[in-house]
Write a protein that holds these residues in place. Structure first.
Motif, mmCIF file in Angstrom:
data_model
loop_
_atom_site.group_PDB
_atom_site.id
_atom_site.type_symbol
_atom_site.label_atom_id
_atom_site.label_comp_id
_atom_site.label_asym_id
_atom_site.label_seq_id
_atom_site.Cartn_x
_atom_site.Cartn_y
_atom_site.Cartn_z
ATOM 1 N N GLU A 169 30.100 -52.330 -23.367
ATOM 2 C CA GLU A 169 30.221 -51.968 -24.795
ATOM 3 C C GLU A 169 29.719 -50.564 -25.106
ATOM 4 O OE1 GLU A 169 30.402 -56.310 -24.512
ATOM 5 O OE2 GLU A 169 29.055 -54.800 -23.651
ATOM 6 N N ASP A 170 28.969 -49.972 -24.186
ATOM 7 C CA ASP A 170 28.438 -48.621 -24.412
ATOM 8 C C ASP A 170 29.502 -47.533 -24.225
ATOM 9 O OD1 ASP A 170 25.975 -49.782 -24.804
ATOM 10 O OD2 ASP A 170 25.269 -49.410 -22.759
ATOM 11 N N HIS A 171 30.679 -47.927 -23.752
ATOM 12 C CA HIS A 171 31.731 -46.956 -23.437
ATOM 13 C C HIS A 171 32.958 -47.195 -24.310
ATOM 14 C CE1 HIS A 171 29.552 -45.776 -19.712
ATOM 15 N NE2 HIS A 171 29.198 -47.054 -19.707
ATOM 16 N N HIS A 172 33.757 -46.150 -24.471
ATOM 17 C CA HIS A 172 35.005 -46.243 -25.245
ATOM 18 C C HIS A 172 36.165 -46.253 -24.252
ATOM 19 C CE1 HIS A 172 32.680 -45.594 -28.840
ATOM 20 N NE2 HIS A 172 32.205 -44.464 -28.352
ATOM 21 N N TRP A 173 36.769 -47.419 -24.046
ATOM 22 C CA TRP A 173 37.757 -47.621 -22.990
ATOM 23 C C TRP A 173 39.168 -47.350 -23.479
ATOM 24 C CZ3 TRP A 173 35.616 -48.460 -18.302
ATOM 25 C CH2 TRP A 173 34.280 -48.887 -18.284
ATOM 26 N N LEU A 174 40.015 -46.863 -22.562
ATOM 27 C CA LEU A 174 41.403 -46.534 -22.888
ATOM 28 C C LEU A 174 42.421 -47.304 -22.050
ATOM 29 C CD1 LEU A 174 40.948 -42.658 -23.101
ATOM 30 C CD2 LEU A 174 41.415 -44.180 -25.039
ATOM 31 N N LYS A 175 42.124 -47.506 -20.758
ATOM 32 C CA LYS A 175 43.104 -48.107 -19.858
ATOM 33 C C LYS A 175 42.392 -48.685 -18.651
ATOM 34 C CE LYS A 175 45.760 -45.559 -17.017
ATOM 35 N NZ LYS A 175 46.834 -44.699 -16.469
ATOM 36 N N PHE A 176 42.979 -49.748 -18.085
ATOM 37 C CA PHE A 176 42.457 -50.348 -16.847
ATOM 38 C C PHE A 176 43.616 -50.501 -15.884
ATOM 39 C CE2 PHE A 176 40.584 -53.250 -13.881
ATOM 40 C CZ PHE A 176 39.205 -53.167 -14.036
ATOM 41 N N GLY A 177 43.390 -50.203 -14.598
ATOM 42 C CA GLY A 177 44.476 -50.290 -13.625
ATOM 43 C C GLY A 177 44.048 -50.952 -12.328
ATOM 44 N N TYR A 178 45.034 -51.533 -11.631
ATOM 45 C CA TYR A 178 44.825 -52.155 -10.319
ATOM 46 C C TYR A 178 45.819 -51.556 -9.337
ATOM 47 C CZ TYR A 178 42.830 -56.000 -13.131
ATOM 48 O OH TYR A 178 42.105 -56.757 -14.011
ATOM 49 N N TYR A 179 45.397 -51.413 -8.085
ATOM 50 C CA TYR A 179 46.305 -50.979 -7.023
ATOM 51 C C TYR A 179 46.106 -51.885 -5.817
ATOM 52 C CZ TYR A 179 48.568 -48.175 -3.405
ATOM 53 O OH TYR A 179 49.391 -47.763 -2.380
ATOM 54 N N THR A 180 47.197 -52.509 -5.358
ATOM 55 C CA THR A 180 47.159 -53.250 -4.106
ATOM 56 C C THR A 180 48.574 -53.309 -3.545
ATOM 57 O OG1 THR A 180 46.702 -55.343 -2.990
ATOM 58 C CG2 THR A 180 47.328 -55.483 -5.312
ATOM 59 N N GLU A 181 48.678 -53.166 -2.233
ATOM 60 C CA GLU A 181 49.979 -53.286 -1.580
ATOM 61 C C GLU A 181 50.249 -54.728 -1.166
ATOM 62 O OE1 GLU A 181 50.517 -50.207 1.362
ATOM 63 O OE2 GLU A 181 49.670 -48.692 0.009
ATOM 64 N N ASP A 182 49.328 -55.614 -1.492
ATOM 65 C CA ASP A 182 49.487 -57.049 -1.233
ATOM 66 C C ASP A 182 50.282 -57.654 -2.393
ATOM 67 O OD1 ASP A 182 49.127 -59.846 -1.130
ATOM 68 O OD2 ASP A 182 47.230 -59.646 -0.058
ATOM 69 N N ALA A 183 51.581 -57.871 -2.184
ATOM 70 C CA ALA A 183 52.465 -58.301 -3.285
ATOM 71 C C ALA A 183 52.037 -59.624 -3.929
ATOM 72 C CB ALA A 183 53.910 -58.378 -2.786
ATOM 73 N N VAL A 240 49.020 -60.896 -4.237
ATOM 74 C CA VAL A 240 47.826 -60.619 -5.051
ATOM 75 C C VAL A 240 48.230 -59.867 -6.320
ATOM 76 C CG1 VAL A 240 45.690 -59.255 -5.174
ATOM 77 C CG2 VAL A 240 46.156 -60.676 -3.163
ATOM 78 N N ARG A 241 49.112 -58.893 -6.152
ATOM 79 C CA ARG A 241 49.575 -58.126 -7.314
ATOM 80 C C ARG A 241 50.240 -59.054 -8.338
ATOM 81 N NH1 ARG A 241 51.919 -54.555 -4.381
ATOM 82 N NH2 ARG A 241 54.066 -55.169 -4.786
ATOM 83 N N GLN A 242 51.013 -60.021 -7.841
ATOM 84 C CA GLN A 242 51.674 -60.961 -8.744
ATOM 85 C C GLN A 242 50.668 -61.863 -9.438
ATOM 86 O OE1 GLN A 242 55.041 -60.884 -9.448
ATOM 87 N NE2 GLN A 242 54.413 -62.248 -11.105
ATOM 88 N N ARG A 243 49.642 -62.307 -8.709
ATOM 89 C CA ARG A 243 48.624 -63.180 -9.313
ATOM 90 C C ARG A 243 47.865 -62.441 -10.427
ATOM 91 N NH1 ARG A 243 48.035 -65.222 -3.992
ATOM 92 N NH2 ARG A 243 46.193 -63.984 -3.508
ATOM 93 N N ILE A 244 47.569 -61.169 -10.176
ATOM 94 C CA ILE A 244 46.891 -60.372 -11.209
ATOM 95 C C ILE A 244 47.775 -60.273 -12.448
ATOM 96 C CG2 ILE A 244 46.149 -58.023 -11.800
ATOM 97 C CD1 ILE A 244 45.160 -57.785 -8.862
#
Length: 248
Positions: A127-141, A143-147
């Motif tokens: 909460e102390d920060h002002h957030w704009l975007k969150f991202g994930y990177y994985t070549e494990d398809a 896992v990417r689908q589950r996310i």
């Protein structure tokens, strides 16, 4: 050829070649467009500080859209509008990242980029920060689908990508298209007078809504399907071709 007033350019995979450079040809045709009274703007998933050197290289004093539309700048250093990502969602996104060991993640605040190797300082709160975007990177398809499936179930965030191996989450309703609509209001023009160019899922909404939606030759298939036209690749000066053929 339409009466286009605004050209909104994605950066990575679009304006920039594989060496992350603006080609001489692209720079020349952007200058020609500016000389003709066309507004040329970046519309990028990058943060402002990362996009700025390229704006300076082109001597752009035009609006900028950064962080997938979370920030709209009237011109470099002059913020027009900012939309934050709620800290509760950032907490849940971070927990989800930690659950999938080996998945790279990153998150933009208004003044910093955090990631798997450098998260917020112990003793400070999300909460102390002002957030704009969150991202994930994985070549494990799988896992990417589950996310994707888990975040999509929340029904509360925009989910796009800037490459086939990542996901990017912004506040609901925040896209490059929403930012371009905001610019149109400020400029007193219509979306039909916009050319939007890109290569990834974070460009699709803008490509669909613009008067002319252009996919790069190297774009993901879904982007090509959404576009009105497909131009050359980012290594073949595709932006110069768009400006030459459709704008000027």
């Amino acid at each position: 050829m339409g009466d286009y007033k605004l050209v909104a350019l994605d950066m990575d995979g679009t304006l920039l070649n594989e060496q992350s450079e603006i080609s001489k040809e692209n720079a020349e045709w952007i200058q020609r467009a500016l000389d003709a009274g066309i507004t040329v703007s970046f519309s990028t998933g990058r943060g402002f500080r990362s996009a700025l050197p390229f704006a300076e290289q082109l001597k752009l004093e035009t609006p900028m859209i950064t962080v997938n539309g979370s920030e709209v700048w009237s011109r470099p250093h002059v913020l027009h509008k900012r939309t934050l990502l709620g800290p509760d969602y950032v907490r849940r996104l971070h927990e989800l990242a930690m659950k999938h060991t080996g998945t790279w993640f990153w998150a933009y605040t208004t003044d910093e980029i955090y990631n798997l190797e450098k998260w917020i300082e112990p003793g400070t709160a999300i909460e102390d920060h002002h957030w704009l975007k969150f991202g994930y990177y994985t070549e494990d398809a799988p896992v990417r689908q589950r996310i994707y499936d888990e975040v999509a179930e929340w029904g509360a965030l925009e989910i796009t990508n800037s490459s086939p191996w990542n996901w990017e989450m912004n506040a609901q309703g925040i896209t490059k298209a929403s930012a371009i609509r905001e610019l149109c209001t400020v400029m007193g023009i219509d979306m039909s007078q916009v050319v939007a160019v890109g290569d990834s899922l974070n460009d699709i909404a803008a490509i669909r809504e613009a008067g002319l939606g252009v996919a790069m030759g190297n774009a993901q298939d879904a982007v090509k399907e959404a576009a009105d036209v497909v131009t050359l690749t980012n290594n073949e000066h595709g932006i110069a071709e768009v400006l030459k053929r459709y704008v000027l």
